[in-house]
Design an enzyme around this catalytic site. Structure first.
Site, mmCIF file in Angstrom:
data_model
loop_
_atom_site.group_PDB
_atom_site.id
_atom_site.type_symbol
_atom_site.label_atom_id
_atom_site.label_comp_id
_atom_site.label_asym_id
_atom_site.label_seq_id
_atom_site.Cartn_x
_atom_site.Cartn_y
_atom_site.Cartn_z
ATOM 1 N N LEU A 199 11.221 1.132 6.812
ATOM 2 C CA LEU A 199 10.610 1.605 5.576
ATOM 3 C C LEU A 199 11.395 2.820 5.079
ATOM 4 O O LEU A 199 11.768 3.682 5.874
ATOM 5 C CB LEU A 199 9.143 1.990 5.810
ATOM 6 C CG LEU A 199 8.422 2.318 4.499
ATOM 7 C CD1 LEU A 199 8.115 1.047 3.724
ATOM 8 C CD2 LEU A 199 7.154 3.095 4.742
ATOM 9 N N LYS A 223 6.432 -2.069 1.753
ATOM 10 C CA LYS A 223 5.284 -1.474 2.471
ATOM 11 C C LYS A 223 4.076 -2.412 2.376
ATOM 12 O O LYS A 223 3.148 -2.179 1.605
ATOM 13 C CB LYS A 223 4.978 -0.083 1.903
ATOM 14 C CG LYS A 223 4.133 0.780 2.843
ATOM 15 C CD LYS A 223 4.237 2.229 2.465
ATOM 16 C CE LYS A 223 3.284 3.116 3.243
ATOM 17 N NZ LYS A 223 3.425 3.064 4.686
ATOM 18 N N TYR A 251 0.824 -1.207 0.000
ATOM 19 C CA TYR A 251 0.000 0.000 0.000
ATOM 20 C C TYR A 251 0.857 1.255 0.000
ATOM 21 O O TYR A 251 2.068 1.188 0.226
ATOM 22 C CB TYR A 251 -0.964 -0.007 1.192
ATOM 23 C CG TYR A 251 -0.315 0.310 2.535
ATOM 24 C CD1 TYR A 251 0.488 -0.620 3.177
ATOM 25 C CD2 TYR A 251 -0.490 1.549 3.150
ATOM 26 C CE1 TYR A 251 1.083 -0.333 4.397
ATOM 27 C CE2 TYR A 251 0.103 1.849 4.373
ATOM 28 C CZ TYR A 251 0.887 0.901 4.988
ATOM 29 O OH TYR A 251 1.484 1.191 6.189
ATOM 30 N N GLU A 295 12.313 2.341 13.978
ATOM 31 C CA GLU A 295 11.440 3.440 13.515
ATOM 32 C C GLU A 295 10.206 3.475 14.416
ATOM 33 O O GLU A 295 10.099 2.708 15.362
ATOM 34 C CB GLU A 295 11.063 3.242 12.044
ATOM 35 C CG GLU A 295 10.395 1.908 11.758
ATOM 36 C CD GLU A 295 10.198 1.612 10.273
ATOM 37 O OE1 GLU A 295 10.119 2.559 9.478
ATOM 38 O OE2 GLU A 295 10.100 0.421 9.924
HETATM 39 N N1 PDD Z 1 3.133 4.981 7.206
HETATM 40 N N2 PDD Z 1 7.842 3.703 8.646
HETATM 41 C C1 PDD Z 1 6.701 2.991 8.668
HETATM 42 C C2 PDD Z 1 6.692 1.683 9.361
HETATM 43 C C3 PDD Z 1 5.535 3.497 8.048
HETATM 44 O O1 PDD Z 1 4.407 2.786 8.067
HETATM 45 C C4 PDD Z 1 5.588 4.770 7.423
HETATM 46 C C5 PDD Z 1 4.389 5.366 6.726
HETATM 47 C C6 PDD Z 1 6.804 5.475 7.441
HETATM 48 C C7 PDD Z 1 6.949 6.833 6.780
HETATM 49 O O2 PDD Z 1 6.931 6.719 5.375
HETATM 50 P P1 PDD Z 1 6.405 7.917 4.471
HETATM 51 O O3 PDD Z 1 7.180 9.107 4.847
HETATM 52 O O4 PDD Z 1 6.691 7.461 3.098
HETATM 53 O O5 PDD Z 1 4.928 8.084 4.754
HETATM 54 C C8 PDD Z 1 7.902 4.915 8.048
HETATM 55 C C9 PDD Z 1 1.937 5.456 6.550
HETATM 56 C C10 PDD Z 1 1.770 6.924 6.653
HETATM 57 C C11 PDD Z 1 0.755 4.676 7.063
HETATM 58 O O6 PDD Z 1 0.902 3.484 7.253
HETATM 59 O O7 PDD Z 1 -0.341 5.250 7.251
#
Ligand code: PDD
Length: 287
Positions: free
Chosen positions: A207, A151, A33, A183
């Site tokens: 991620l 992801k 996703y 993270e």
């Molecule tokens: N989550 N690390 C994890 C485990 C994440 O699920 C996310 C993003 C990030 C940050 O990635 P980005 O900057 O590309 O959004 C880091 C999204 C926002 C979610 O699951 O809703």
């Protein structure tokens, strides 16, 4: 009012938007996703999200449901149909519905991927009151699988982590593996000492955040020092500031870690400045 949701080529009222019980996303969490934010009716960092989706699909030998141009067109169409000014677009691709449950992947020539997108309207997303007070985080063990760079929709442990944080009166959890922070449950984690920003280097352990890439670029442009290395919770607790980044939180200051306040317990100047720069610069190139 009912949202318009996209499912495999159709724009449908949310009540009519359905996928099969045999869809591998439902049975196996066999899906990936992306979450893209919308500010002022425009998509933030879309090229990054689309590139990461392609990478996630390829790492899992999953077929791409359509071209990047088509994905952008669907995102835009949903923004318009749902009148989204500020909010999020959720996009999910699963390995589809082979008509039964089986551990082996279905033949991609026969079973097409399932593509679903929906919007979440969040007026004032960029002016979140939480950004003014900052988040409290707790630390928990990181027991997720070893390919966190993909992801995937396997989000049970991150959800459990969020609940552990809530029960502890905090806003989120930072995950710890071999004594080092990986993270947050759904964001990348940073600490700041003086003018130096420290965040874990990219690997399969985290991620590869799209917001992270942009923020590190802006930090370097603003003459801040960036060090990509792992850090412990103790180092974080002794830091001047901390923050997290994600598509939904942008740059969110962290003011407390496991009950220890950072600095004066208020959002620090570096996190606050980076949030301003990120929002300003990413709005300029939003599509
Ligand atoms: N989550 N690390 C994890 C485990 C994440 O699920 C996310 C993003 C990030 C940050 O990635 P980005 O900057 O590309 O959004 C880091 C999204 C926002 C979610 O699951 O809703």
């Amino acid at each position: 009012m009912s949202r318009t949701v996209y499912v495999n080529g159709d724009y449908l009222p949310e009540e009519e938007a359905v996928v099969s019980v045999f869809d591998r996303g439902f049975l196996m969490a066999d899906g990936v996703y992306e979450v893209t934010s919308v500010l002022g009716g425009k998509l933030i960092d879309f090229p990054g999200h689309s590139a990461r989706l392609t990478r996630s699909l390829s790492e899992l030998d999953m077929a791409s449901p359509c071209s990047d141009e088509e994905l952008l067109a669907i995102h835009r169409e949903l923004v318009v149909r749902n009148g989204i000014e500020d909010g999020l677009i959720y996009m999910q691709v699963t390995r589809g519905n082979p008509g039964d449950r089986d551990f082996a992947f279905p033949d991609p020539k026969v079973t097409r991927p399932t593509l679903v997108l929906f919007t979440q309207s969040k007026p004032g997303l960029a002016d979140s009151p939480a950004a003014k007070t900052g988040w409290k985080v707790i630390s928990i063990e990181d027991i997720r699988w070893g390919r966190r760079d993909i992801k995937t929709t396997q989000l049970l442990y991150p959800s459990m982590g969020k609940m552990m944080a809530k029960k502890a009166g905090a806003d989120d959890a930072w995950l710890i593996e071999d004594g080092m922070v990986t993270e947050g449950t759904s964001n990348n984690a940073y600490i700041v000492t003086g003018n130096r920003i420290v965040t874990r280097a990219l690997s399969n352990d985290i991620l590869h955040g799209i917001t992270r890439a942009a923020v590190l670029r802006f930090a370097a442009e603003a003459q801040m020092q960036v060090e990509e290395r792992s850090f412990t919770i103790e180092e974080a607790q002794a830091a001047d500031e901390a923050f997290v980044t994600s598509a939904s939180a942008f740059v969110m200051p962290v003011v407390e870690i496991d009950g220890t306040a950072l600095g004066d317990g208020k959002p620090g100047p570096v996190a606050t400045r980076l949030r301003e720069i990120y929002l300003e610069e990413s709005r300029k190139v939003a599509v």
